[in-house]
Scaffold this motif. Structure first.
Motif, PDB file in Angstrom:
ATOM      1  N   ASN A  42       0.779  -1.291   0.376  1.00 39.46           N
ATOM      2  CA  ASN A  42      -0.108   0.162   0.150  1.00 39.46           C
ATOM      3  C   ASN A  42       1.368   1.119  -0.072  1.00 39.46           C
ATOM      4  O   ASN A  42       1.067   2.200  -0.187  1.00 39.46           O
ATOM      5  CB  ASN A  42      -1.171   0.495   0.831  1.00 39.46           C
ATOM      6  N   LYS A  43       1.719   1.493   0.512  1.00 35.57           N
ATOM      7  CA  LYS A  43       2.841   1.969   0.656  1.00 35.57           C
ATOM      8  C   LYS A  43       3.444   2.410  -0.992  1.00 35.57           C
ATOM      9  O   LYS A  43       3.839   3.690  -1.086  1.00 35.57           O
ATOM     10  CB  LYS A  43       4.277   2.297   1.844  1.00 35.57           C
ATOM     11  N   ASP A  44       3.714   1.594  -1.400  1.00 35.76           N
ATOM     12  CA  ASP A  44       4.485   1.295  -2.544  1.00 35.76           C
ATOM     13  C   ASP A  44       3.102   2.130  -4.406  1.00 35.76           C
ATOM     14  O   ASP A  44       3.367   1.794  -5.005  1.00 35.76           O
ATOM     15  CB  ASP A  44       4.977   0.524  -3.183  1.00 35.76           C
ATOM     16  N   GLY A  45       1.910   1.921  -3.350  1.00 35.38           N
ATOM     17  CA  GLY A  45       0.574   2.785  -4.166  1.00 35.38           C
ATOM     18  C   GLY A  45       0.251   1.621  -5.289  1.00 35.38           C
ATOM     19  O   GLY A  45      -0.577   1.845  -5.688  1.00 35.38           O
ATOM     20  N   PHE A  46      -0.207   0.556  -4.049  1.00 34.71           N
ATOM     21  CA  PHE A  46      -0.550  -0.820  -4.933  1.00 34.71           C
ATOM     22  C   PHE A  46      -1.504  -0.881  -4.546  1.00 34.71           C
ATOM     23  O   PHE A  46      -2.311  -0.939  -2.822  1.00 34.71           O
ATOM     24  CB  PHE A  46      -0.303  -1.952  -4.822  1.00 34.71           C
ATOM     25  N   SER A  47      -2.540  -0.416  -4.694  1.00 32.31           N
ATOM     26  CA  SER A  47      -4.402  -0.997  -3.957  1.00 32.31           C
ATOM     27  C   SER A  47      -4.914  -1.295  -3.438  1.00 32.31           C
ATOM     28  O   SER A  47      -5.414  -2.831  -4.537  1.00 32.31           O
ATOM     29  CB  SER A  47      -4.933   0.096  -5.462  1.00 32.31           C
ATOM     30  N   VAL A  48      -5.035  -1.825  -2.581  1.00 31.16           N
ATOM     31  CA  VAL A  48      -5.423  -4.056  -3.110  1.00 31.16           C
ATOM     32  C   VAL A  48      -5.572  -4.178  -1.507  1.00 31.16           C
ATOM     33  O   VAL A  48      -4.439  -3.863  -0.297  1.00 31.16           O
ATOM     34  CB  VAL A  48      -3.683  -5.130  -3.467  1.00 31.16           C
ATOM     35  N   SER A  49      -6.685  -5.522  -0.608  1.00 31.80           N
ATOM     36  CA  SER A  49      -6.902  -5.397   0.787  1.00 31.80           C
ATOM     37  C   SER A  49      -5.940  -6.434   0.925  1.00 31.80           C
ATOM     38  O   SER A  49      -5.414  -7.036   0.405  1.00 31.80           O
ATOM     39  CB  SER A  49      -8.368  -6.015  -0.282  1.00 31.80           C
ATOM     40  N   TYR A  50      -6.202  -6.597   2.538  1.00 28.78           N
ATOM     41  CA  TYR A  50      -5.737  -7.036   2.488  1.00 28.78           C
ATOM     42  C   TYR A  50      -5.805  -8.176   2.773  1.00 28.78           C
ATOM     43  O   TYR A  50      -5.067  -9.547   2.721  1.00 28.78           O
ATOM     44  CB  TYR A  50      -5.486  -7.222   5.163  1.00 28.78           C
ATOM     45  N   SER A  51      -7.156  -8.965   2.691  1.00 25.97           N
ATOM     46  CA  SER A  51      -7.602 -10.347   2.569  1.00 25.97           C
ATOM     47  C   SER A  51      -7.073 -10.967   1.315  1.00 25.97           C
ATOM     48  O   SER A  51      -7.123 -12.145   0.800  1.00 25.97           O
ATOM     49  CB  SER A  51      -9.175 -10.932   2.439  1.00 25.97           C
ATOM     50  N   SER A  52      -7.048  -9.921  -0.067  1.00 25.60           N
ATOM     51  CA  SER A  52      -6.022 -10.281  -1.055  1.00 25.60           C
ATOM     52  C   SER A  52      -4.718 -10.425  -0.473  1.00 25.60           C
ATOM     53  O   SER A  52      -4.686 -12.042  -1.793  1.00 25.60           O
ATOM     54  CB  SER A  52      -6.692  -9.420  -1.881  1.00 25.60           C
ATOM     55  N   ILE A  53      -4.056  -9.968   0.290  1.00 23.49           N
ATOM     56  CA  ILE A  53      -2.953 -10.149   0.102  1.00 23.49           C
ATOM     57  C   ILE A  53      -2.991 -11.331   0.773  1.00 23.49           C
ATOM     58  O   ILE A  53      -1.632 -12.542   0.637  1.00 23.49           O
ATOM     59  CB  ILE A  53      -2.311  -9.454   1.043  1.00 23.49           C
ATOM     60  N   VAL A  54      -3.696 -11.736   1.805  1.00 25.67           N
ATOM     61  CA  VAL A  54      -3.584 -13.060   2.843  1.00 25.67           C
ATOM     62  C   VAL A  54      -3.807 -14.571   1.641  1.00 25.67           C
ATOM     63  O   VAL A  54      -3.327 -14.761   2.059  1.00 25.67           O
ATOM     64  CB  VAL A  54      -5.048 -12.845   4.038  1.00 25.67           C
ATOM     65  N   ASN A  55      -4.964 -14.225   0.846  1.00 24.55           N
ATOM     66  CA  ASN A  55      -4.722 -15.548   0.070  1.00 24.55           C
ATOM     67  C   ASN A  55      -3.952 -15.804  -1.229  1.00 24.55           C
ATOM     68  O   ASN A  55      -3.584 -16.537  -1.604  1.00 24.55           O
ATOM     69  CB  ASN A  55      -6.224 -14.969  -0.642  1.00 24.55           C
ATOM     70  N   ALA A  56      -3.435 -14.252  -1.821  1.00 24.10           N
ATOM     71  CA  ALA A  56      -2.305 -14.513  -1.625  1.00 24.10           C
ATOM     72  C   ALA A  56      -0.757 -15.167  -2.140  1.00 24.10           C
ATOM     73  O   ALA A  56      -0.724 -16.285  -2.186  1.00 24.10           O
ATOM     74  CB  ALA A  56      -2.106 -13.513  -3.030  1.00 24.10           C
ATOM     75  N   VAL A  57      -1.044 -15.192  -0.540  1.00 24.54           N
ATOM     76  CA  VAL A  57       0.495 -15.205   0.583  1.00 24.54           C
ATOM     77  C   VAL A  57       0.027 -16.726   0.346  1.00 24.54           C
ATOM     78  O   VAL A  57       1.128 -17.900   0.424  1.00 24.54           O
ATOM     79  CB  VAL A  57       1.079 -14.834   0.828  1.00 24.54           C
ATOM     80  N   ASN A  58      -0.983 -17.480   1.467  1.00 31.14           N
ATOM     81  CA  ASN A  58      -0.912 -18.657   0.894  1.00 31.14           C
ATOM     82  C   ASN A  58      -1.016 -19.376  -0.148  1.00 31.14           C
ATOM     83  O   ASN A  58      -0.707 -20.676   0.268  1.00 31.14           O
ATOM     84  CB  ASN A  58      -2.417 -18.863   1.916  1.00 31.14           C
ATOM     85  N   LYS A  59      -1.695 -18.710  -1.276  1.00 32.27           N
ATOM     86  CA  LYS A  59      -1.614 -19.540  -2.523  1.00 32.27           C
ATOM     87  C   LYS A  59       0.115 -19.726  -2.618  1.00 32.27           C
ATOM     88  O   LYS A  59       0.714 -21.020  -2.961  1.00 32.27           O
ATOM     89  CB  LYS A  59      -2.850 -19.586  -3.431  1.00 32.27           C
ATOM     90  N   LEU A  60       0.902 -18.789  -2.268  1.00 34.26           N
ATOM     91  CA  LEU A  60       2.249 -18.946  -2.876  1.00 34.26           C
ATOM     92  C   LEU A  60       3.301 -20.062  -2.512  1.00 34.26           C
ATOM     93  O   LEU A  60       3.751 -21.232  -2.741  1.00 34.26           O
ATOM     94  CB  LEU A  60       2.827 -17.582  -2.855  1.00 34.26           C
TER      95      LEU A  60
END
Length: 524
Positions: free
Chosen positions: A127-145
């Motif tokens: 978010n600090k780098d300017g990406f508009s993404v929700s926390y839940s989306s980050i959690v799901n993406a990291v879990n998948k990776l």
């Protein structure tokens, strides 16, 4: 009826009602729609599917095909969920997340596991780098990776005397002064016999690590050929790359002395030393349901008794006890070596109070060594003090800091010159309760005589002095002196003295009887 704007979810019961109404009750699709509120397109779909499947079932099909068709006919309705494009989790975001995870892996391997980025840190950074993404989306993406395949275990077969596993576990107990303290339980478990050995130590450091090995090998009279460790800091100096580890100097010296090989588990793979992982839990649960002990030594004595019970049982799948299986292993162990020296040696100067400082606590030495340099060997549970090669003092190690351990027998020379200093001294306060009772009953107000008695205690031991006083109480209770106590102690230690009570043969008995008769005649 359906509420406008809502979609009715078709269940297996709805499917069954459509088919039965159409085939058995001869209802039209319009009538079924009115009855159930289900759309006619949906009714038509399930009726046609059923008729097609039944027609296929009537053909000459293999048994497998028939089972599949019957399964299709009777299965619950399913809905196709459209695959939505994840607009927030772009390839650029995924690349960033992969970089974060790679950095975390490097930190784990280099000893900085507590400074890894958590998912919330990744979210905030993006978010600090300017990406508009929700926390839940980050959690799901990291879990998948991070998704990994489950690891398969490979059953192992062990030969006698080959492998033993080592581990530390934490135990909380109430000990001295009923204070809750945390101790380290060092555990060895043989992979072949499941023989278990354990001891409690005050902390998990190199000295405790070495002492545990030395006493274990000394007790079983040999060393196993391979010892398996996890990634404990007392065994692993640092990680080299992804999987290699560099052992500590202490482990290298230990393995060189006892000639055993060592092996480390993979990180976070406790199953690779499953025997000892299980043993830590079993021993902790069996031995320390009781939480309060007088001291660490008292807790260890209790632990030894419990281990005797555990090792007297047959391990799972074996028809012999762990003790019996260990005897089979001892034939194949590496040769028994003299006890490995685990003490830390330090030079200490004796203070004006005739004490030395070790790990922030004071220990007494004989008062003739004031202002002298002495050599001190520090173990995990005791300290030994030497003047050249002569041992001048020994103490159990103090639990805690800034405390004093005083042996009153170390101050006999000074107290004899200053007897009135005895009563209010720290030495008198810490004196054994038996000695305090002896002073109270026989030497109260006579400090010089009591100080002479302390010399007897140092020479013959407190137990011998106490027995001598008990003997004198029966023979001459009104006049108990240091000279008499020392005479009795000396006589008991003299192997040349013969006591008639130790001989019960016929000649001795007749001689005693004759002497008693002669004594009676004299009295008459």
């Amino acid at each position: 009826m359906n509420i406008r704007g809502c979609v009715k979810v078709i269940t297996l019961n709805d499917k069954q009602e459509i088919i039965i109404s159409y085939l058995k009750e001869n209802m039209s699709q319009r009538e079924i729609h009115r009855k159930t509120g289900i759309a006619r397109d949906t009714i038509r779909k399930y009726v046609r599917e059923y008729e097609n499947k039944v027609q296929q079932l009537g053909r000459l099909l293999t048994d497998v095909d028939k089972v599949d068709l019957i399964e299709d006919i009777t299965k619950s309705p399913k809905y196709k969920s459209s695959e939505r494009t994840k607009t927030a989790i772009t390839d650029e975001v995924l690349d960033k997340l992969r970089a974060f995870l790679k950095e975390n892996e490097t930190k784990r391997l280099t000893g900085f596991s507590k400074q890894q980025m958590k998912k919330i840190d990744m979210y905030e950074s993006l978010n600090k780098d300017g990406f508009s993404v929700s926390y839940s989306s980050i959690v799901n993406a990291v879990n998948k990776l991070e998704k990994k395949k489950k690891e398969a275990y490979i059953r192992q077969e062990y030969t006698p005397g080959d492998v033993v596993e080592f581990d530390f576990g934490t135990v909380k107990l109430y000990t001295e002064d009923n204070v809750l303290r945390e101790y380290q339980l060092a555990v060895f478990t043989s992979a072949y016999s499941n023989f278990r050995w354990a001891r409690l130590f005050p902390r998990q450091n190199t000295a405790c690590f070495l002492e545990a090995h030395a006493h274990f090998f000394n007790e079983i009279k040999g060393a196993f050929r391979t010892v398996v460790y996890d990634n404990t800091r007392v065994a692993v100096k640092k990680f080299i790359g992804r999987s290699d580890k560099e052992p500590t100097e202490a482990l290298l010296k230990l393995s060189l002395y006892y000639k055993f090989n060592y092996r480390f588990c993979n990180a976070y793979s406790g199953n690779e030393k499953g025997h000892v992982e299980r043993s830590v839990e079993v021993i902790r649960r069996k031995a320390f349901q009781k939480l309060s002990f007088l001291s660490l030594a008292d807790a260890n004595n209790h632990l030894i008794d419990v281990l005797k019970e555990i090792n007297s049982k047959c391990p799972f799948g074996k028809n012999k006890t762990a003790y019996a299986l260990l005897e089979e292993e001892q034939i194949n162990l590496l040769p028994n070596m003299p006890l490995y020296e685990t003490a830390t040696t330090v030079q200490v100067r004796v203070s004006k109070y005739s004490t030395i400082m070790v790990e922030s606590s004071q220990y007494s030495v004989p008062d003739t060594y004031v202002d002298r340099l002495l050599r001190c060997k520090v173990y995990t549970n005791k300290i030994l003090v030497f003047d050249d090669i002569e041992k001048v003092a020994e103490h159990d190690k103090i639990v805690g800091f800034n405390k004093w351990k005083i042996d009153i027998s170390h101050y006999t020379y000074t107290l004899f010159r200053k007897p009135k200093a005895l009563i209010n001294s720290t030495a008198f306060t810490q004196m054994d309760d038996v000695l305090k009772d002896i002073y109270k009953h026989y030497f109260s107000g006579n400090e010089k005589e009591f100080i002479l008695l302390l010399n007897c205690v140092g020479k013959y031991g407190l137990s011998s002095v106490d027995k001598a006083i008990s003997y004198l109480k029966e023979t001459c209770p009104s006049n108990i002196s240091v000279d008499k106590i020392e005479f009795v102690c000396c006589r008991n230690d003299d192997s040349r003295l013969v006591y008639l009570a130790d001989y019960k043969d016929e000649i001795t008995t007749n001689s005693v009887n004759m002497m008693n008769q002669f004594n009676d005649l004299l009295n008459d």
